[in-house]
Design an enzyme around this catalytic site. Sequence first.
Site, PDB file in Angstrom:
ATOM      1  N   ASP A  36       0.867  -1.175   0.000  1.00  0.00           N
ATOM      2  CA  ASP A  36       0.000   0.000   0.000  1.00  0.00           C
ATOM      3  C   ASP A  36       0.912   1.235   0.000  1.00  0.00           C
ATOM      4  OD1 ASP A  36      -2.242   1.802   0.846  1.00  0.00           O
ATOM      5  OD2 ASP A  36      -1.198   1.726   2.767  1.00  0.00           O
ATOM      6  N   ASP A  55      -1.782  -0.679   6.112  1.00  0.00           N
ATOM      7  CA  ASP A  55      -2.009  -0.084   7.429  1.00  0.00           C
ATOM      8  C   ASP A  55      -3.464   0.325   7.654  1.00  0.00           C
ATOM      9  OD1 ASP A  55      -1.848   2.008   5.469  1.00  0.00           O
ATOM     10  OD2 ASP A  55      -1.763   3.416   7.134  1.00  0.00           O
ATOM     11  N   ASP A  59      -7.308  -1.556   3.656  1.00  0.00           N
ATOM     12  CA  ASP A  59      -6.419  -2.645   3.259  1.00  0.00           C
ATOM     13  C   ASP A  59      -6.848  -3.986   3.836  1.00  0.00           C
ATOM     14  OD1 ASP A  59      -4.705  -0.794   1.943  1.00  0.00           O
ATOM     15  OD2 ASP A  59      -3.802  -0.277   3.864  1.00  0.00           O
TER      16      ASP A  59
HETATM   17  P1  ADP Z   1      -5.165   5.678  -0.402  1.00  0.00           P
HETATM   18  O1  ADP Z   1      -5.174   4.315  -1.020  1.00  0.00           O
HETATM   19  O2  ADP Z   1      -3.995   6.488  -0.898  1.00  0.00           O
HETATM   20  O3  ADP Z   1      -5.237   5.634   1.096  1.00  0.00           O
HETATM   21  P2  ADP Z   1      -8.041   6.341  -0.737  1.00  0.00           P
HETATM   22  O4  ADP Z   1      -8.547   5.154  -1.486  1.00  0.00           O
HETATM   23  O5  ADP Z   1      -8.437   6.480   0.679  1.00  0.00           O
HETATM   24  O6  ADP Z   1      -6.443   6.485  -0.931  1.00  0.00           O
HETATM   25  O7  ADP Z   1      -8.519   7.662  -1.521  1.00  0.00           O
HETATM   26  C1  ADP Z   1      -8.234   7.840  -2.895  1.00  0.00           C
HETATM   27  C2  ADP Z   1      -8.273   9.287  -3.255  1.00  0.00           C
HETATM   28  O8  ADP Z   1      -9.581   9.837  -2.955  1.00  0.00           O
HETATM   29  C3  ADP Z   1      -7.299  10.142  -2.475  1.00  0.00           C
HETATM   30  O9  ADP Z   1      -6.022  10.172  -3.058  1.00  0.00           O
HETATM   31  C4  ADP Z   1      -7.986  11.514  -2.546  1.00  0.00           C
HETATM   32  O10 ADP Z   1      -7.676  12.152  -3.756  1.00  0.00           O
HETATM   33  C5  ADP Z   1      -9.467  11.174  -2.513  1.00  0.00           C
HETATM   34  N1  ADP Z   1     -10.038  11.290  -1.152  1.00  0.00           N
HETATM   35  C6  ADP Z   1     -10.376  10.275  -0.314  1.00  0.00           C
HETATM   36  N2  ADP Z   1     -10.886  10.750   0.839  1.00  0.00           N
HETATM   37  C7  ADP Z   1     -10.832  12.101   0.755  1.00  0.00           C
HETATM   38  C8  ADP Z   1     -11.201  13.177   1.622  1.00  0.00           C
HETATM   39  N3  ADP Z   1     -11.713  12.994   2.834  1.00  0.00           N
HETATM   40  N4  ADP Z   1     -11.021  14.444   1.157  1.00  0.00           N
HETATM   41  C9  ADP Z   1     -10.505  14.663  -0.059  1.00  0.00           C
HETATM   42  N5  ADP Z   1     -10.130  13.706  -0.903  1.00  0.00           N
HETATM   43  C10 ADP Z   1     -10.294  12.443  -0.526  1.00  0.00           C
HETATM   44 MG    MG Z   2      -2.594   3.231   3.737  1.00  0.00          MG
END
Ligand code: ADP
Ligand code: MG
Length: 292
Positions: free
Chosen positions: A38, A237, A241
């Site tokens: 991740d 983490d 995941d």
């Molecule tokens: P990661 O796998 O990097 O943890 P997520 O799947 O949680 O990412 O989120 C993917 C994308 O969605 C983020 O890179 C962001 O652009 C957007 N995103 C998710 N949650 C938020 C939030 N609370 N505010 C703004 N953008 C968000």
């Molecule tokens: Mg992560």
Amino acid sequence: ATPTSIMVGTGKGAENGILIKGAEHLENAHRLTTIVLDKTGTITKGEPEATDVIPLAGLAETELLRLAAGAEKNSEHPLAQAIVKYGQRQGIVLPEPESFAAIPGHGVEVTLEGRRILVGTRKLMQENNVEFTAELAAIEQLELEGKTVMLFALDGRLSGLIAVADTVKENSAQAVAALKQMGIEVWMITGDNVRTAQAIARTVGITNVLAEVLPEHKAEQVDALKKQGKVVAMVGDGINDAPALATADVGFAIGTGTDVAIEAADITLMRGDLTGIVAAIRLSKATMRNIK
Ligand code: ADP
Ligand code: MG
């Protein structure tokens, strides 16, 4: 494996901050051919900091920050917390949203002071018919720098960009190099966009990148690799995941991560850095050698 060699191996792991939940996981680790990492919180520290605040459509910078931070105050997401922290540091009083909805993998949709606010990905904007083509070049430039760009829409109009940067953990590149040296194929998986993901991947020496993967699809990607005959470890983490950790042949949780990830995993890396994976595989190989 003999019970004694497994016990010795498990004990040695524990001494080194590698908590192995069962004998079979220590045995499985020496067969791994592929490791999926991740990005946020696993390869990187998972503590993004706001770096660029760009108001658009005549909005003042402090007003952009006030509305964006208010919109994100109820979100648990590290990106949301980066905006909130930045706003608070500027001494801004955060308004309370009337309604709040988190859209996993996309962002948030909020009503604040009677106005409709969206903060999140380009996809979120597309789905809500918010036009952003004029800003595309600026967005892509920030992403090439490895930053994650959140788009901010006010009443259906793009009114700001907020970029955040996350720092790669000190040992990530070293761990990736050691895994490759062992002949293991290394992948990165993330919900973040392709450009940002590739910029981070490049700094740690990863060329296999799965980007823009929605939380519910991470496990499917792990399963697809298994179906190709690979023996796959997932390292993560986040709550996001957990299904992928359970699907993998061996799931590694980062000890500083969420309880949900730790529960779903087979092995927990208490030190929180990726060199623990290398140590766990070496331990597994040594244990299997002892019993042959
Ligand atoms: P990661 O796998 O990097 O943890 P997520 O799947 O949680 O990412 O989120 C993917 C994308 O969605 C983020 O890179 C962001 O652009 C957007 N995103 C998710 N949650 C938020 C939030 N609370 N505010 C703004 N953008 C968000
Ligand atoms: Mg992560």
